[in-house]
Each structure stands twice: as structure tokens, then as C-alpha cells.
Enzyme design. Sequence first.
Site, mmCIF file in Angstrom:
data_model
loop_
_atom_site.group_PDB
_atom_site.id
_atom_site.type_symbol
_atom_site.label_atom_id
_atom_site.label_comp_id
_atom_site.label_asym_id
_atom_site.label_seq_id
_atom_site.Cartn_x
_atom_site.Cartn_y
_atom_site.Cartn_z
ATOM 1 C CD GLU A 178 46.331 44.731 35.337
ATOM 2 O OE1 GLU A 178 46.538 43.631 35.879
ATOM 3 O OE2 GLU A 178 45.331 45.414 35.584
ATOM 4 C CE LYS A 224 40.830 39.641 42.019
ATOM 5 N NZ LYS A 224 42.063 39.720 41.203
ATOM 6 N NE ARG A 279 39.921 44.492 43.562
ATOM 7 C CZ ARG A 279 41.133 43.957 43.642
ATOM 8 N NH1 ARG A 279 42.163 44.581 43.099
ATOM 9 N NH2 ARG A 279 41.326 42.820 44.282
#
Length: 339
Positions: free
Chosen positions: A220, A184, A82
Amino acid sequence: MGNESINWDKLGFDYIKTDKRYLSHWRNGEWDKGTLTEDNVLHISEGSTALHYGQQCFEGLKAYRCKDGSINLFRPDQNAARMQRSCARLLMPQVSTEQFVEACKEVVRANERFIPPYGTGGALYLRPFVIGVGDNIGVRTAPEFIFSIFAIPVGAYFKGGLTPHNFLISSYDRAAPQGTGAAKVGGNYAASLMPGSQAKKAHFADCIYLDPMTHTKIEEVGSANFFGITHDNKFVTPNSPSVLPGITRLSLIELAKTRLGLEVVEGDVFIDKLSDFKEAGACGTAAVITPIGGISYNDKLHVFHSETEVGPVTQKLYKELTGVQTGDIEAPAGWIVKV
């Protein structure tokens, strides 16, 4: 701080300076081999792109003390992958999976005395990050980069066991369509500070973001992923290009399917169809699972299983995943790296 001064039972999620952290520099087209340092202060140029243009990303993962005294790192290869995707999105050099995992292991070994004892519910939380540094002023990728990992001991997120929390639907967007929602990066979290603060002032645990295109679908829960359990026992979680693909979410999908025998659906979760779900939760590295008692939307609170008791499926998922992480339950192949 020495570990003798830590009250493991009251340990929260706060910064604690530990003994060593990993530091690697990217210069002249490559990462150096990296080193461990006691210095917890970074010295960077005032023109660093991380400071002005948000060219930075980070990860979060945990190491656990097992009953036999060994140490488990939970799925670090997935965090490495990620972070590589986040770096690619922001035109930063990728850290290889090998370097990432070995650096994590070095940091855990160097700070082993800070790993909470088995049975306390705590873990050693690792925070890897990559930032753009070096002298610069224009909007461009940085001339140099830093890859670092530090570690802090963290306690059980919920003292006394899992507890349902209520959440508020936000009118703000977490990320833009076709933006950086799936990476992220710090900017996504900076944008969440104000709506999160407003939700907490209104006595909710946090806010829930809807999809930025239509504002009709849950995306989210604060900085965590959403899941719901339908009345016919399907595990449903949003699938959207602006949702961060969480490692905990990924793990729950597999455990729900292979261990609990649930049908897994990655798709739309419409805000006007909350009654389809008998249970709901948020999942992420920090809390693992946060049961959702109710969701407030248009001044109406929709309650799922209960505002005070955790639903049975959510409880089973939590027990299965935490058991895997601490070595009490056999892990699927490749999930655990021994330190």
C-alpha cells in the site's frame, strides 16, 4: 459554519461542522431506526471497547454536485459491503446495505448546502463509522454499538490539477500477516502515523509499505492502494490478504479494462522490478489518484514517467473516473445512486 463563509476554491480536507449527522444505536440485538442530530459530540461510556481495544471501523465516500444540479453518491453499496466485512472481522453487528445507503442519503440531503458547486473539484465527504460502546472492562465484544455518519465539504486534493509525488519505502509494516489489513479499522491507521511522519520529514509525500511476510512486494501507498502501468500497457495492482480492497481501486480496475482496453493483472509487485512500469500511482477516495513520480528504496530514487508531469494513461484514468463521479461521463450500471 454557514456555506457563505466557505471559499470553495481554497477548500481543503479539514473538519468542518455541518448541520446534521446520522446516529443509530445497537441494543438488545438490533439497530434502531436511527435519527439525524445537530450534536457533533458523542457521549459514551469510559469503558467503551472502541477506546480501549480498538473495536471500531469506518468508511469514506463522496457525494458530488452534477452539472444539472442533481447529486451523485458514488458506489455506496460497495462501502456498505466493506463495512460489513470490517464489522464481521471485529465481532461487531453489521449494518444492512439498505440502512447504510439510506442513512448516507439522509445525511447528504440534510447538508446539501455544504456540497461544493459543480466544477470546483470539490465534493461532500461522508464518514460512516461503527464503534463499540457501553460499560465494559474485559477484552470482549461491546454490549452496545453506535453507527454514525457525518459529512464535511472537501476541495480538490490537488490545486491546479494532478501533480506527481515521490514516496519512500518504509521499513515498518502497515498490518500483520493474517491480521486486520483487509479491514478498514482505526488500528491500521494509528500504526501508520509514525512511518508516515518520518517519510514527510524526509520530504516525501508519504511512505510505501511492503508485504509483511517477505518485505519484497509493494502493498500500500500510505492509506491508498498502489497501481502501475507496464510498458506493454497492463494495469497492475497488488493482490494480498493484508491489503485494504479500495472502492477507487475496484473502480479503476473495471474502467481500465472496459474503457481503456487495458489488461488488468492483480498480483505481486516486486520492489526490485520497478523498471517494469512506465507509470505508477496511488488511488483512494480522498485524492482519487495520486501520480507517483518516483519511489525511494535503499537510498535510490526510481523515477517512472516524470517527477513533474502526469503520465498519459494515469491522466486518462483520472479523467474517466472523475467524469463518472460527477455525471459528465456515463457510469457503469449500478455505480451511481441519485440523492
